[in-house]
Design a protein around this motif. Structure first.
Motif, mmCIF file in Angstrom:
data_model
loop_
_atom_site.group_PDB
_atom_site.id
_atom_site.type_symbol
_atom_site.label_atom_id
_atom_site.label_comp_id
_atom_site.label_asym_id
_atom_site.label_seq_id
_atom_site.Cartn_x
_atom_site.Cartn_y
_atom_site.Cartn_z
ATOM 1 N N GLY A 25 -1.726 10.941 7.646
ATOM 2 C CA GLY A 25 -2.674 11.731 7.508
ATOM 3 C C GLY A 25 -2.655 11.425 6.187
ATOM 4 N N LEU A 26 -4.191 10.619 6.239
ATOM 5 C CA LEU A 26 -4.528 10.700 4.666
ATOM 6 C C LEU A 26 -5.682 10.704 5.314
ATOM 7 C CD1 LEU A 26 -2.796 7.355 2.790
ATOM 8 C CD2 LEU A 26 -3.361 9.951 2.208
ATOM 9 N N SER A 27 -7.512 10.647 4.621
ATOM 10 C CA SER A 27 -8.610 10.145 4.907
ATOM 11 C C SER A 27 -8.821 8.680 4.435
ATOM 12 C CB SER A 27 -9.179 10.557 3.296
ATOM 13 O OG SER A 27 -9.148 10.068 2.398
ATOM 14 N N LEU A 28 -9.661 8.363 5.269
ATOM 15 C CA LEU A 28 -9.665 6.571 5.118
ATOM 16 C C LEU A 28 -9.776 6.099 3.911
ATOM 17 C CD1 LEU A 28 -10.792 3.832 6.278
ATOM 18 C CD2 LEU A 28 -12.954 4.767 6.626
ATOM 19 N N GLN A 29 -10.500 6.943 2.953
ATOM 20 C CA GLN A 29 -11.210 6.551 1.170
ATOM 21 C C GLN A 29 -9.741 7.267 0.765
ATOM 22 O OE1 GLN A 29 -13.740 8.902 -1.117
ATOM 23 N NE2 GLN A 29 -12.746 9.333 -2.298
ATOM 24 N N GLY A 30 -8.797 7.556 1.242
ATOM 25 C CA GLY A 30 -7.359 7.851 1.129
ATOM 26 C C GLY A 30 -6.374 6.786 1.012
ATOM 27 N N LEU A 31 -6.627 6.152 2.166
ATOM 28 C CA LEU A 31 -5.711 5.058 2.364
ATOM 29 C C LEU A 31 -6.545 3.844 1.401
ATOM 30 C CD1 LEU A 31 -4.069 3.880 4.739
ATOM 31 C CD2 LEU A 31 -5.716 2.977 5.753
ATOM 32 N N LEU A 32 -8.139 3.564 1.716
ATOM 33 C CA LEU A 32 -8.531 2.343 1.437
ATOM 34 C C LEU A 32 -8.071 2.760 -0.710
ATOM 35 C CD1 LEU A 32 -11.660 2.414 2.486
ATOM 36 C CD2 LEU A 32 -9.648 0.711 3.154
ATOM 37 N N LEU A 33 -7.740 3.829 -1.655
ATOM 38 C CA LEU A 33 -7.899 4.088 -2.701
ATOM 39 C C LEU A 33 -6.476 3.392 -2.448
ATOM 40 C CD1 LEU A 33 -8.135 4.400 -5.619
ATOM 41 C CD2 LEU A 33 -8.177 6.852 -4.799
ATOM 42 N N GLU A 34 -5.475 3.571 -1.596
ATOM 43 C CA GLU A 34 -3.412 2.758 -1.645
ATOM 44 C C GLU A 34 -4.481 2.100 -1.871
ATOM 45 O OE1 GLU A 34 -0.583 3.880 1.498
ATOM 46 O OE2 GLU A 34 -0.772 6.287 -0.016
ATOM 47 N N LEU A 35 -4.701 1.508 -0.874
ATOM 48 C CA LEU A 35 -4.703 -0.006 -0.962
ATOM 49 C C LEU A 35 -5.247 -0.390 -1.392
ATOM 50 C CD1 LEU A 35 -6.206 -0.208 3.156
ATOM 51 C CD2 LEU A 35 -3.511 -0.391 2.367
ATOM 52 N N VAL A 36 -6.311 -0.657 -2.518
ATOM 53 C CA VAL A 36 -6.694 -1.384 -3.828
ATOM 54 C C VAL A 36 -5.607 -0.984 -4.669
ATOM 55 C CG1 VAL A 36 -8.392 -1.419 -5.237
ATOM 56 C CG2 VAL A 36 -9.008 -0.978 -2.774
ATOM 57 N N THR A 37 -5.320 0.127 -5.212
ATOM 58 C CA THR A 37 -3.949 0.766 -5.561
ATOM 59 C C THR A 37 -3.285 -0.646 -5.837
ATOM 60 O OG1 THR A 37 -5.433 2.271 -6.060
ATOM 61 C CG2 THR A 37 -2.657 2.078 -7.353
ATOM 62 N N THR A 38 -2.638 -0.493 -4.689
ATOM 63 C CA THR A 38 -1.185 -0.986 -4.063
ATOM 64 C C THR A 38 -1.556 -2.248 -4.585
ATOM 65 O OG1 THR A 38 0.052 0.213 -2.721
ATOM 66 C CG2 THR A 38 0.120 -1.996 -2.666
ATOM 67 N N GLU A 39 -2.943 -3.236 -4.140
ATOM 68 C CA GLU A 39 -3.033 -5.097 -4.930
ATOM 69 C C GLU A 39 -2.758 -4.661 -6.222
ATOM 70 O OE1 GLU A 39 -3.792 -8.871 -3.660
ATOM 71 O OE2 GLU A 39 -2.832 -6.960 -1.817
ATOM 72 N N ALA A 40 -3.942 -4.091 -6.264
ATOM 73 C CA ALA A 40 -4.294 -4.211 -8.742
ATOM 74 C C ALA A 40 -2.573 -4.197 -9.015
ATOM 75 C CB ALA A 40 -5.475 -3.086 -8.692
ATOM 76 N N ARG A 41 -1.777 -3.718 -8.557
ATOM 77 C CA ARG A 41 -0.232 -3.456 -9.482
ATOM 78 C C ARG A 41 0.588 -4.410 -8.561
ATOM 79 N NH1 ARG A 41 1.861 1.076 -6.628
ATOM 80 N NH2 ARG A 41 0.359 2.477 -7.544
ATOM 81 N N ARG A 42 0.246 -4.879 -7.778
ATOM 82 C CA ARG A 42 0.880 -6.358 -7.109
ATOM 83 C C ARG A 42 0.255 -8.054 -7.988
ATOM 84 N NH1 ARG A 42 0.355 -6.137 -1.247
ATOM 85 N NH2 ARG A 42 2.096 -4.791 -0.807
ATOM 86 N N ALA A 43 -1.477 -7.283 -8.520
ATOM 87 C CA ALA A 43 -1.564 -8.710 -9.152
ATOM 88 C C ALA A 43 -1.266 -8.355 -10.755
ATOM 89 C CB ALA A 43 -3.104 -8.357 -9.135
ATOM 90 N N GLN A 44 -1.037 -6.544 -11.432
ATOM 91 C CA GLN A 44 -0.273 -7.210 -12.025
ATOM 92 C C GLN A 44 1.006 -8.100 -12.677
ATOM 93 O OE1 GLN A 44 -0.835 -3.078 -12.537
ATOM 94 N NE2 GLN A 44 -2.712 -3.015 -13.846
ATOM 95 N N ASN A 45 2.054 -7.574 -11.362
ATOM 96 C CA ASN A 45 3.394 -7.930 -11.722
ATOM 97 C C ASN A 45 3.869 -9.339 -11.324
ATOM 98 O OD1 ASN A 45 4.493 -5.360 -11.099
ATOM 99 N ND2 ASN A 45 3.788 -5.079 -9.168
ATOM 100 N N LEU A 46 2.651 -10.125 -10.784
ATOM 101 C CA LEU A 46 2.151 -11.161 -10.870
ATOM 102 C C LEU A 46 2.207 -12.173 -11.678
ATOM 103 C CD1 LEU A 46 0.589 -12.292 -6.731
ATOM 104 C CD2 LEU A 46 2.913 -12.845 -7.640
#
Length: 82
Positions: A25-46
């Motif tokens: 139920g997302l736009s492609l832009q919304g999905l990509l923003l979610e993926l990039v945000t999640t990856e950035a959060r993982r990097a911070q956690n690491l």
């Protein structure tokens, strides 16, 4: 906010991401923003975990270490082994 652009994405990759976005139920832009945000959060956690590991002298607990340590502590308590 900044804009990001990704060039030379294969059409099959874009189609798969667009299908995943629709299914959620997302736009492609919304999905990509979610993926990039999640990856950035993982990097911070690491990075946080790496700092903690350095402070601990490089010791990294293995799965079950904490449970075994707690069991040892409980056994040492008065009445803990019963």
């Amino acid at each position: 906010m900044v804009a990001l652009q990704i060039r030379d994405v294969p059409e099959s990759v874009r189609d798969a991401l667009a299908a995943q976005a629709r299914a959620r139920g997302l736009s492609l832009q919304g999905l990509l923003l979610e993926l990039v945000t999640t990856e950035a959060r993982r990097a911070q956690n690491l990075a946080v975990l790496a700092r903690a590991r350095r402070r601990a002298g490089g010791h990294v607990a293995r799965p079950g270490d904490v449970v075994a340590e707690l069991d040892d502590i409980r056994r040492e308590r008065p009445g803990g082994g019963e």
